[in-house]
Design a protein around this motif. Sequence first.
Motif, PDB file in Angstrom:
ATOM      1  N   LEU A   1       2.450   7.730   2.644  1.00  0.00           N
ATOM      2  CA  LEU A   1       2.250   6.304   2.392  1.00  0.00           C
ATOM      3  C   LEU A   1       2.214   5.516   3.697  1.00  0.00           C
ATOM      4  O   LEU A   1       1.398   4.602   3.860  1.00  0.00           O
ATOM      5  CB  LEU A   1       3.363   5.772   1.485  1.00  0.00           C
ATOM      6  CG  LEU A   1       3.385   6.317   0.051  1.00  0.00           C
ATOM      7  CD1 LEU A   1       4.609   5.795  -0.700  1.00  0.00           C
ATOM      8  CD2 LEU A   1       2.109   5.951  -0.692  1.00  0.00           C
ATOM      9  N   SER A   2       3.097   5.866   4.632  1.00  0.00           N
ATOM     10  CA  SER A   2       3.129   5.170   5.922  1.00  0.00           C
ATOM     11  C   SER A   2       1.836   5.393   6.690  1.00  0.00           C
ATOM     12  O   SER A   2       1.252   4.455   7.252  1.00  0.00           O
ATOM     13  CB  SER A   2       4.318   5.652   6.754  1.00  0.00           C
ATOM     14  OG  SER A   2       5.537   5.392   6.100  1.00  0.00           O
ATOM     15  N   LEU A   3       1.386   6.635   6.728  1.00  0.00           N
ATOM     16  CA  LEU A   3       0.171   6.973   7.457  1.00  0.00           C
ATOM     17  C   LEU A   3      -1.025   6.198   6.910  1.00  0.00           C
ATOM     18  O   LEU A   3      -1.793   5.588   7.666  1.00  0.00           O
ATOM     19  CB  LEU A   3      -0.052   8.482   7.363  1.00  0.00           C
ATOM     20  CG  LEU A   3      -1.216   9.102   8.123  1.00  0.00           C
ATOM     21  CD1 LEU A   3      -0.837  10.497   8.599  1.00  0.00           C
ATOM     22  CD2 LEU A   3      -2.449   9.196   7.240  1.00  0.00           C
ATOM     23  N   LEU A   4      -1.182   6.193   5.592  1.00  0.00           N
ATOM     24  CA  LEU A   4      -2.320   5.502   4.981  1.00  0.00           C
ATOM     25  C   LEU A   4      -2.196   3.989   5.113  1.00  0.00           C
ATOM     26  O   LEU A   4      -3.192   3.289   5.330  1.00  0.00           O
ATOM     27  CB  LEU A   4      -2.438   5.905   3.510  1.00  0.00           C
ATOM     28  CG  LEU A   4      -2.751   7.389   3.248  1.00  0.00           C
ATOM     29  CD1 LEU A   4      -2.674   7.698   1.756  1.00  0.00           C
ATOM     30  CD2 LEU A   4      -4.123   7.762   3.796  1.00  0.00           C
ATOM     31  N   GLY A   5      -0.970   3.476   5.000  1.00  0.00           N
ATOM     32  CA  GLY A   5      -0.759   2.039   5.160  1.00  0.00           C
ATOM     33  C   GLY A   5      -1.031   1.570   6.574  1.00  0.00           C
ATOM     34  O   GLY A   5      -1.621   0.507   6.797  1.00  0.00           O
TER      35      GLY A   5
ATOM     36  N   GLN B   1       0.614   0.932  -3.449  1.00  0.00           N
ATOM     37  CA  GLN B   1       1.697   1.154  -2.490  1.00  0.00           C
ATOM     38  C   GLN B   1       1.181   1.173  -1.050  1.00  0.00           C
ATOM     39  O   GLN B   1       1.862   0.704  -0.135  1.00  0.00           O
ATOM     40  CB  GLN B   1       2.432   2.451  -2.824  1.00  0.00           C
ATOM     41  CG  GLN B   1       3.138   2.393  -4.166  1.00  0.00           C
ATOM     42  CD  GLN B   1       4.412   3.222  -4.216  1.00  0.00           C
ATOM     43  OE1 GLN B   1       4.921   3.681  -3.204  1.00  0.00           O
ATOM     44  NE2 GLN B   1       4.938   3.405  -5.410  1.00  0.00           N
ATOM     45  N   VAL B   2      -0.017   1.687  -0.849  1.00  0.00           N
ATOM     46  CA  VAL B   2      -0.609   1.672   0.491  1.00  0.00           C
ATOM     47  C   VAL B   2      -0.827   0.236   0.954  1.00  0.00           C
ATOM     48  O   VAL B   2      -0.523  -0.124   2.098  1.00  0.00           O
ATOM     49  CB  VAL B   2      -1.935   2.467   0.508  1.00  0.00           C
ATOM     50  CG1 VAL B   2      -2.724   2.190   1.790  1.00  0.00           C
ATOM     51  CG2 VAL B   2      -1.656   3.959   0.380  1.00  0.00           C
TER      52      VAL B   2
ATOM     53  N   THR C   1      -3.982  -1.142   8.318  1.00  0.00           N
ATOM     54  CA  THR C   1      -3.760  -2.296   9.195  1.00  0.00           C
ATOM     55  C   THR C   1      -4.646  -2.245  10.432  1.00  0.00           C
ATOM     56  O   THR C   1      -4.728  -3.220  11.174  1.00  0.00           O
ATOM     57  CB  THR C   1      -2.296  -2.364   9.669  1.00  0.00           C
ATOM     58  OG1 THR C   1      -2.032  -1.266  10.553  1.00  0.00           O
ATOM     59  CG2 THR C   1      -1.326  -2.344   8.504  1.00  0.00           C
ATOM     60  N   GLY C   2      -5.288  -1.103  10.667  1.00  0.00           N
ATOM     61  CA  GLY C   2      -6.083  -0.938  11.877  1.00  0.00           C
ATOM     62  C   GLY C   2      -5.316  -0.270  13.001  1.00  0.00           C
ATOM     63  O   GLY C   2      -5.837  -0.118  14.110  1.00  0.00           O
ATOM     64  N   ALA C   3      -4.063   0.128  12.718  1.00  0.00           N
ATOM     65  CA  ALA C   3      -3.274   0.831  13.731  1.00  0.00           C
ATOM     66  C   ALA C   3      -3.789   2.258  13.896  1.00  0.00           C
ATOM     67  O   ALA C   3      -4.493   2.790  13.032  1.00  0.00           O
ATOM     68  CB  ALA C   3      -1.800   0.844  13.337  1.00  0.00           C
ATOM     69  N   ILE C   4      -3.418   2.881  15.010  1.00  0.00           N
ATOM     70  CA  ILE C   4      -3.783   4.269  15.289  1.00  0.00           C
ATOM     71  C   ILE C   4      -2.548   5.125  15.054  1.00  0.00           C
ATOM     72  O   ILE C   4      -1.530   4.940  15.724  1.00  0.00           O
ATOM     73  CB  ILE C   4      -4.277   4.435  16.737  1.00  0.00           C
ATOM     74  CG1 ILE C   4      -5.486   3.530  16.990  1.00  0.00           C
ATOM     75  CG2 ILE C   4      -4.629   5.891  17.028  1.00  0.00           C
ATOM     76  CD1 ILE C   4      -5.906   3.468  18.450  1.00  0.00           C
TER      77      ILE C   4
END
Length: 416
Positions: free
Chosen positions: A69-73, A38-39, A77-80
């Motif tokens: 899930l959003s935080l780990l996903g 899901q991540v 992606t390399g987002a902060i």
Amino acid sequence: MHDNSIPCLVHRAANLFPDRTAILSGEQKLTFVELEKQVQLLADYFAEIGIRPGEVVQLALPNTLTLILSLLGLMRTGAIVSPINPKFPDRQQNRVRLATGAAWLVGESANNHQQISENMIRQALLNRSTPRYGTTPTPAAFSPLIPCSLILTSGSTGLPKAAALGYRQHYCSASGANALIPLGEGDRNLLSLPVFHIGGFSILFRCLMAGATVVLSQHNGLFEDIDRLGISHVSLVAVQLGRLLDQGAPHSLKHLLIGGGPVSCTLLDRARKAGLHCWHTYGLTEMCSQVYTHSPDGHGHLLTHRQLKLNQANEILVKGDTLFQGYLTDNGQLDLPLDNDGWFATGDLGIMQGDRLDITGRKDNQFISGGENIQPEEIEYFINRMEGVKRSLVVPQPDRTYGFRPVVFIEAEQAV
């Protein structure tokens, strides 16, 4: 750690503990293999809608499965990620967004193309069945040099500072904590602190590293959640501990981490008599949570990957692998205020007695009475050690003769 890259804990856990339960949220249960899938599905989705590495994404959600899930996903992606209190009014959320330079917002609803709602995330998971590894950065490792999170400090005035932490800091923080406080297969750690607080954020990483289960609160009350869900580990502040003891000590609890400020001896004695194994810890956002922790037997322990000392003014100085990368400034740069030897001044005051570290106050709480420097927490420290005292608060009272005089408010175990 001396490697050039830091292993992704979700990917690692899926390989080491595939069938263990990673997250429990009401009737929903995800194994580590399911969590990994899901991540990655969400990482694919976030990349498809245009979120790029290095962009700041503000998350204004309560402690839910969607948030985790959003935080780990997003990190994949390399987002902060920049989790904030979802109860902030819109004006405050906008102030934080502007201060952090967040390009995207994940919240309960969406009003424009760069806002992502909970429902959009749920639909993204329903509409995807196969992760597309290769379309987003490899999940196997993270760079130790790039920030992956902005955590707001608990500033008492104005807008809190945003402390930049990288995957290395989170990894080393979890490693040191798990080396001291046992956590592993079959253990259930209640996510009792908000993820926008470093204490809550760190629970996720500790469980991922140890293969333990993160349990989301069902908001039935602290005692009910711990007792009904079979919680073995929980992190609390002193007020929560007092309320828990008022209702009784759940039998499932193995380890209880107490932080966020001073704890009276009376309260700790009550906890010990109730059979609770309490770990009283000192930590800060800038050191990615715990630094120095006292075990149930009263001995103090400096966690691995950390260094700590007191200067001549008894201010606590810290450094190590968990030290943050700096405060985010108005121009988007990072400012890391260190002395010439690389130490960070915490602003906290303390005393070392053997292997015990006692926090005596904050430099910025000090006031002058009759020409003498008065530290409120130092007075509170000794009052809180008196039998029958639940907690105390010392405040400066204006005085014509002395400028200020200390006045103490005491909450006793029993009415006086």
